[in-house]
Design a protein around this motif. Structure first.
Motif, PDB file in Angstrom:
ATOM      1  N   ARG A   1       0.811  -1.217   0.000  1.00 26.18           N
ATOM      2  CA  ARG A   1       0.000   0.000   0.000  1.00 26.18           C
ATOM      3  C   ARG A   1       0.842   1.265   0.000  1.00 26.18           C
ATOM      4  O   ARG A   1       0.314   2.357   0.042  1.00 26.18           O
ATOM      5  CB  ARG A   1      -0.921   0.003   1.220  1.00 26.18           C
ATOM      6  N   VAL A   2       2.154   1.106  -0.041  1.00 24.90           N
ATOM      7  CA  VAL A   2       3.018   2.281  -0.075  1.00 24.90           C
ATOM      8  C   VAL A   2       3.025   2.844  -1.483  1.00 24.90           C
ATOM      9  O   VAL A   2       3.256   2.129  -2.452  1.00 24.90           O
ATOM     10  CB  VAL A   2       4.441   1.903   0.371  1.00 24.90           C
TER      11      VAL A   2
ATOM     12  N   ARG B   1      17.708  -0.822   5.201  1.00 27.24           N
ATOM     13  CA  ARG B   1      16.873  -1.937   5.659  1.00 27.24           C
ATOM     14  C   ARG B   1      15.398  -1.641   5.428  1.00 27.24           C
ATOM     15  O   ARG B   1      14.644  -2.488   4.976  1.00 27.24           O
ATOM     16  CB  ARG B   1      17.123  -2.193   7.156  1.00 27.24           C
ATOM     17  N   ILE B   2      14.990  -0.398   5.739  1.00 26.10           N
ATOM     18  CA  ILE B   2      13.577  -0.052   5.570  1.00 26.10           C
ATOM     19  C   ILE B   2      13.187  -0.045   4.093  1.00 26.10           C
ATOM     20  O   ILE B   2      12.132  -0.560   3.711  1.00 26.10           O
ATOM     21  CB  ILE B   2      13.299   1.322   6.229  1.00 26.10           C
ATOM     22  N   MET B   3      14.061   0.475   3.262  1.00 25.34           N
ATOM     23  CA  MET B   3      13.775   0.478   1.826  1.00 25.34           C
ATOM     24  C   MET B   3      13.670  -0.949   1.301  1.00 25.34           C
ATOM     25  O   MET B   3      12.883  -1.233   0.405  1.00 25.34           O
ATOM     26  CB  MET B   3      14.882   1.220   1.067  1.00 25.34           C
ATOM     27  N   GLY B   4      14.465  -1.834   1.872  1.00 22.18           N
ATOM     28  CA  GLY B   4      14.433  -3.229   1.461  1.00 22.18           C
ATOM     29  C   GLY B   4      13.078  -3.868   1.695  1.00 22.18           C
ATOM     30  O   GLY B   4      12.679  -4.779   0.967  1.00 22.18           O
ATOM     31  N   ILE B   5      12.362  -3.404   2.717  1.00 29.78           N
ATOM     32  CA  ILE B   5      11.036  -3.957   2.992  1.00 29.78           C
ATOM     33  C   ILE B   5       9.975  -3.263   2.165  1.00 29.78           C
ATOM     34  O   ILE B   5       9.126  -3.888   1.540  1.00 29.78           O
ATOM     35  CB  ILE B   5      10.678  -3.767   4.476  1.00 29.78           C
ATOM     36  N   LEU B   6      10.018  -1.923   2.171  1.00 28.78           N
ATOM     37  CA  LEU B   6       8.939  -1.176   1.531  1.00 28.78           C
ATOM     38  C   LEU B   6       9.045  -1.209   0.022  1.00 28.78           C
ATOM     39  O   LEU B   6       8.043  -1.119  -0.681  1.00 28.78           O
ATOM     40  CB  LEU B   6       8.946   0.275   2.026  1.00 28.78           C
ATOM     41  N   LEU B   7      10.252  -1.311  -0.485  1.00 31.67           N
ATOM     42  CA  LEU B   7      10.447  -1.309  -1.937  1.00 31.67           C
ATOM     43  C   LEU B   7      11.492  -2.375  -2.266  1.00 31.67           C
ATOM     44  O   LEU B   7      12.636  -2.074  -2.560  1.00 31.67           O
ATOM     45  CB  LEU B   7      10.933   0.083  -2.370  1.00 31.67           C
ATOM     46  N   PRO B   8      11.081  -3.661  -2.148  1.00 35.00           N
ATOM     47  CA  PRO B   8      12.082  -4.733  -2.256  1.00 35.00           C
ATOM     48  C   PRO B   8      12.736  -4.792  -3.631  1.00 35.00           C
ATOM     49  O   PRO B   8      13.900  -5.144  -3.738  1.00 35.00           O
ATOM     50  CB  PRO B   8      11.289  -6.008  -1.980  1.00 35.00           C
ATOM     51  N   ASP B   9      12.004  -4.406  -4.671  1.00 41.60           N
ATOM     52  CA  ASP B   9      12.564  -4.497  -6.017  1.00 41.60           C
ATOM     53  C   ASP B   9      12.764  -3.099  -6.576  1.00 41.60           C
ATOM     54  O   ASP B   9      11.834  -2.450  -7.016  1.00 41.60           O
ATOM     55  CB  ASP B   9      11.615  -5.309  -6.906  1.00 41.60           C
ATOM     56  N   LEU B  10      14.011  -2.647  -6.547  1.00 38.80           N
ATOM     57  CA  LEU B  10      14.306  -1.301  -7.039  1.00 38.80           C
ATOM     58  C   LEU B  10      14.488  -1.311  -8.554  1.00 38.80           C
ATOM     59  O   LEU B  10      14.600  -0.269  -9.177  1.00 38.80           O
ATOM     60  CB  LEU B  10      15.576  -0.795  -6.353  1.00 38.80           C
TER      61      LEU B  10
ATOM     62  N   GLN C   1      21.354  -2.826  -6.053  1.00 42.12           N
ATOM     63  CA  GLN C   1      20.417  -1.984  -5.315  1.00 42.12           C
ATOM     64  C   GLN C   1      21.105  -1.075  -4.310  1.00 42.12           C
ATOM     65  O   GLN C   1      20.799   0.091  -4.195  1.00 42.12           O
ATOM     66  CB  GLN C   1      19.420  -2.864  -4.567  1.00 42.12           C
ATOM     67  N   ARG C   2      22.038  -1.659  -3.557  1.00 44.20           N
ATOM     68  CA  ARG C   2      22.640  -0.915  -2.461  1.00 44.20           C
ATOM     69  C   ARG C   2      23.434   0.287  -2.959  1.00 44.20           C
ATOM     70  O   ARG C   2      23.326   1.394  -2.419  1.00 44.20           O
ATOM     71  CB  ARG C   2      23.530  -1.854  -1.652  1.00 44.20           C
ATOM     72  N   GLU C   3      24.183   0.080  -4.038  1.00 42.29           N
ATOM     73  CA  GLU C   3      24.976   1.179  -4.573  1.00 42.29           C
ATOM     74  C   GLU C   3      24.064   2.275  -5.125  1.00 42.29           C
ATOM     75  O   GLU C   3      24.321   3.460  -4.926  1.00 42.29           O
ATOM     76  CB  GLU C   3      25.918   0.677  -5.676  1.00 42.29           C
ATOM     77  N   VAL C   4      23.004   1.843  -5.832  1.00 39.78           N
ATOM     78  CA  VAL C   4      22.081   2.826  -6.398  1.00 39.78           C
ATOM     79  C   VAL C   4      21.411   3.615  -5.277  1.00 39.78           C
ATOM     80  O   VAL C   4      21.269   4.832  -5.349  1.00 39.78           O
ATOM     81  CB  VAL C   4      21.032   2.126  -7.289  1.00 39.78           C
ATOM     82  N   LEU C   5      21.034   2.897  -4.204  1.00 38.72           N
ATOM     83  CA  LEU C   5      20.393   3.583  -3.081  1.00 38.72           C
ATOM     84  C   LEU C   5      21.351   4.586  -2.449  1.00 38.72           C
ATOM     85  O   LEU C   5      20.970   5.710  -2.116  1.00 38.72           O
ATOM     86  CB  LEU C   5      19.943   2.539  -2.054  1.00 38.72           C
ATOM     87  N   ALA C   6      22.622   4.189  -2.318  1.00 40.90           N
ATOM     88  CA  ALA C   6      23.608   5.093  -1.729  1.00 40.90           C
ATOM     89  C   ALA C   6      23.766   6.335  -2.586  1.00 40.90           C
ATOM     90  O   ALA C   6      23.862   7.458  -2.071  1.00 40.90           O
ATOM     91  CB  ALA C   6      24.946   4.373  -1.584  1.00 40.90           C
TER      92      ALA C   6
ATOM     93  N   PRO D   1       7.279   4.172  -7.544  1.00 40.99           N
ATOM     94  CA  PRO D   1       7.144   3.036  -8.462  1.00 40.99           C
ATOM     95  C   PRO D   1       6.283   3.414  -9.661  1.00 40.99           C
ATOM     96  O   PRO D   1       5.326   4.184  -9.526  1.00 40.99           O
ATOM     97  CB  PRO D   1       6.448   1.971  -7.613  1.00 40.99           C
ATOM     98  N   HIS D   2       6.618   2.886 -10.840  1.00 38.53           N
ATOM     99  CA  HIS D   2       5.881   3.249 -12.056  1.00 38.53           C
ATOM    100  C   HIS D   2       4.386   2.998 -11.906  1.00 38.53           C
ATOM    101  O   HIS D   2       3.571   3.785 -12.356  1.00 38.53           O
ATOM    102  CB  HIS D   2       6.370   2.416 -13.244  1.00 38.53           C
ATOM    103  N   ASN D   3       4.024   1.853 -11.273  1.00 32.67           N
ATOM    104  CA  ASN D   3       2.601   1.524 -11.235  1.00 32.67           C
ATOM    105  C   ASN D   3       1.852   2.314 -10.161  1.00 32.67           C
ATOM    106  O   ASN D   3       0.667   2.116  -9.967  1.00 32.67           O
ATOM    107  CB  ASN D   3       2.401   0.026 -11.033  1.00 32.67           C
ATOM    108  N   ARG D   4       2.542   3.213  -9.451  1.00 35.66           N
ATOM    109  CA  ARG D   4       1.869   4.074  -8.473  1.00 35.66           C
ATOM    110  C   ARG D   4       1.692   5.493  -8.991  1.00 35.66           C
ATOM    111  O   ARG D   4       1.128   6.332  -8.297  1.00 35.66           O
ATOM    112  CB  ARG D   4       2.667   4.137  -7.172  1.00 35.66           C
TER     113      ARG D   4
END
Lengths: 165, 465
Positions: B287-288, B335-344, B349-354, B407-410
């Motif tokens: 629902r995010v 860690r929080i992004m990993g749950i709320l948005l598991p597929d970046l 993923q980690r480098e892009v997030l950084a 996310p695109h679908n949001r």
């Protein structure tokens, strides 16, 4: 010269010419009221209250200084309005100085409203609002002839049902 | 409605239950304070000795007795007519004596259950359940108040039924010992949830004072205080409202971050916080709608971030955006992004997030061209975007730097905009609008051709799914 927009302006269906008349009338009413308010010191001065000349003139000049340029760009603003129906989404453009194009995919549409105020009805026009779940993602189409507005609404609703995700 | 009433009047074997007898007091304790205050206002010319001597003693006692009786009768009626029932498919809450209200929620539509504890309820060990129901957007079903352990037990039972399981404890959910037995488990279960982030109190208070609006507020209040001490009399009239407004803002921030914990649950995330009023809030990952990671000016030196989300169905919240991390380091954010948005939508993923939460154009980010410098001298180096397979990441902001993930679908709709100064410099901006809050994706002052290309590509991505 200005740079290109994502979609070329000449594909768009423009607003009806009469919409400029609606805008002119709105302009006249709004600024007429402001002018009346600005004339209060002048009326007081005429009735004998001692008011310095600059206080009589400056509100009137200020109102005119804002109202007249606004009048000049109304035609261009109306000419800049337009909408474009595409395969999967609906695009609305507006603005001369601050140009804007809003894209709403049919699948995200929630409901379509058609409104017309008394002034618009006089010229047989209406406006259409396309709403989504996000309050900021809203498209306004101004200056549609009434018949075209109804037809556009039917087409949008049909497209929305078809593309519903 | 008639069908609902039919259901509500009980065709099921499950009995109606009443809420905790102290509930009306928790709802209406202000009324008692108010009565006391009115009494005080009307008799403030009397001393304590006068109130309790001679004939006045009788009046005082009689008045207090009548007021107490009236209040108790109203409390009793309010309690008596508030009932709830849990069946295998619905939760019913009936309340009101003159104006009856019957509310129900379908258990299979329940998205999450929050547990809230206002201050007085917390002192009495009570809690309120708030049902977040998918198909009703306008009002949240509230069940208040239950003993805290019962509330936790009921929450577990309903969530299990929502998932289609029938737990053993729920077979006799009417009886209190079942609730008591279940009460021990959720506490243990809550402890067992993997902890994603928590906020030490020192860091919370430090982070609050390191925000520019807070610093300006403190400085303004101090300046006014100094002026007042220096003998400017009128300033006190400005100081009091300023201090009140600032204090309530400060308190809200403190309350939302106090004792904050975020943990992973099997459907998403659960956060809990609160100084005087405590809240437990579950956020289903699906629902995010959008996520923003903000780094205010002074936090950047310490590597601190704040994470907020747009979610649907939490209209009971006063804030538009839900804070899922008041302050934390990059590890917590990851860690929080990993749950709320598991597929970046990217491999690394980690480098892009950084990169997304700092500055730079590695890993495919596209930044603002240098001709944007005169328009936003402080921010142009930071502004950038990246469209991945699933998400648009955009960075913007000058003093408080923001990275937003949409996310695109949001994406509900997009708007392309170009102001008069951007036209001459061949720049343009794109906003991606979402539902459920005011976080947007914002591609600020990027090259006009890139913007046009992006928005054309994004329209194709929006309709792909």
């Amino acid at each position: 010269m200005a740079t290109a927009t994502p979609w070329s302006p000449n594909n768009f269906t423009p607003a009806h010419r009469d919409y400029a008349k609606v805008k002119f009338t709105t302009w006249a009413i709004t600024w007429g009221l402001f002018l009346l308010a600005a004339l209060v010191p002048a009326v007081l001065a005429v009735t004998g209250v001692g008011i310095p000349l600059w206080l009589v003139l400056s509100p009137v000049l200020l109102v005119l200084a804002i109202a007249l340029p606004a009048l000049r760009i109304i035609r261009r603003q109306v000419a800049a309005l337009g909408y474009l129906e595409r395969e999967e989404d609906f695009i609305v453009r507006s603005g001369v100085m601050w140009r804007k194009q809003v894209v709403i995919p049919y699948g995200r549409m929630q409901y379509v409203e058609v409104n017309s105020g008394p002034l618009e009805r006089r010229y047989g026009l209406c406006q259409l609002t396309l709403n989504t779940a996000g309050s900021a993602a809203t498209a306004h189409v101004y200056g549609l002839p009434e018949r075209e507005g109804q037809a556009l609404r039917e087409r949008l609703v049909a497209a929305g049902e078809e593309k519903m995700l | 409605m008639s069908q609902a009433e039919e259901l509500a009047t009980g065709d099921s074997a499950e009995p109606w239950q009443r809420v905790h007898p102290a509930s009306p007091f928790v709802h209406g304790w202000l009324a008692i304070i108010g009565l006391g205050y009115i009494y005080w206002q009307n008799t403030d010319d009397l001393s304590w000795a006068e109130r309790f001597s001679g004939t006045r003693l009788m009046w005082t006692v009689a008045g207090a007795g009548i007021a107490l009786a009236v209040v108790l009768i109203f409390y009793f009626l309010s309690w008596y007519f508030t009932r709830y029932k849990l069946t295998s498919t619905h939760v019913y809450v009936n309340s009101g004596m003159l104006f009856r209200s019957q509310k129900q929620a379908r258990i299979d539509k329940v998205q999450g259950i929050d547990i809230a504890q206002p201050l007085v309820a917390r002192l009495l060990g009570l809690a309120e359940l708030r049902f977040d129901v998918a198909d009703s957007s306008e009002s949240v079903l509230r069940l208040s108040f239950l003993r805290k352990a019962d509330a936790h037990a009921l929450r577990v039972v309903i969530l299990e039924r929502a998932r289609g399981e029938e737990p053993a404890a729920a077979q006799e959910s009417g009886s209190h010992d079942a609730a008591d037995r279940a009460a021990a488990q959720p506490q243990a279960a809550a402890d067992a949830l993997p902890l994603m982030a928590n906020v030490p109190i020192g860091r919370l208070i430090g982070s609050m004072f390191l925000q520019l609006p807070v610093m300006f507020g403190v400085l303004a209040c101090l300046a006014m205080l100094v002026l007042w001490l220096a003998g400017v009399d009128g300033i006190i009239a400005a100081l009091v409202p300023a201090a009140l407004a600032f204090g309530s803002f400060y308190y809200k921030q403190l309350n939302q971050g106090w004792n904050f914990t975020a943990s992973a649950s099997d459907t998403g995330m659960r956060i809990s916080y609160g100084l005087a009023d405590t809240r437990q809030h579950s956020i289903p990952a699906g629902r995010v709608q959008a996520i923003s990671v903000t780094a205010p000016f002074f936090w950047r030196m310490l590597g601190w971030y704040k994470v907020e989300v747009n979610v649907l169905g939490t209209k009971s919240d006063d804030a538009d955006n839900l804070q899922v991390l008041p302050v934390g380091d990059f590890e917590s954010v990851a860690r929080i992004m990993g749950i709320l948005l598991p597929d970046l939508g990217v491999a690394n993923q980690r480098e892009v997030l950084a990169t997304a939460v700092s500055t730079g154009c590695e890993h495919g980010f596209t930044g603002s061209p240098e001709r944007a410098k005169p328009l936003s001298p402080g921010a142009w180096k930071h502004q950038a975007f990246l469209a991945t397979g699933t998400t648009v990441i955009s960075r913007y902001g000058w003093l408080a730097r923001q990275a937003s993930f949409v996310p695109h679908n949001r994406v509900q709709g997009m708007s392309w905009g170009q102001g008069p100064w951007e036209q001459g410099r061949k720049l343009a901006g794109v906003r991606l609008h979402c539902a459920g809050g005011n976080i947007i994706g914002y591609l600020h002052q990027i090259d006009a051709d890139t913007a046009a290309e992006f928005i054309r590509a994004q329209t194709r991505r929006l309709v792909e799914r």
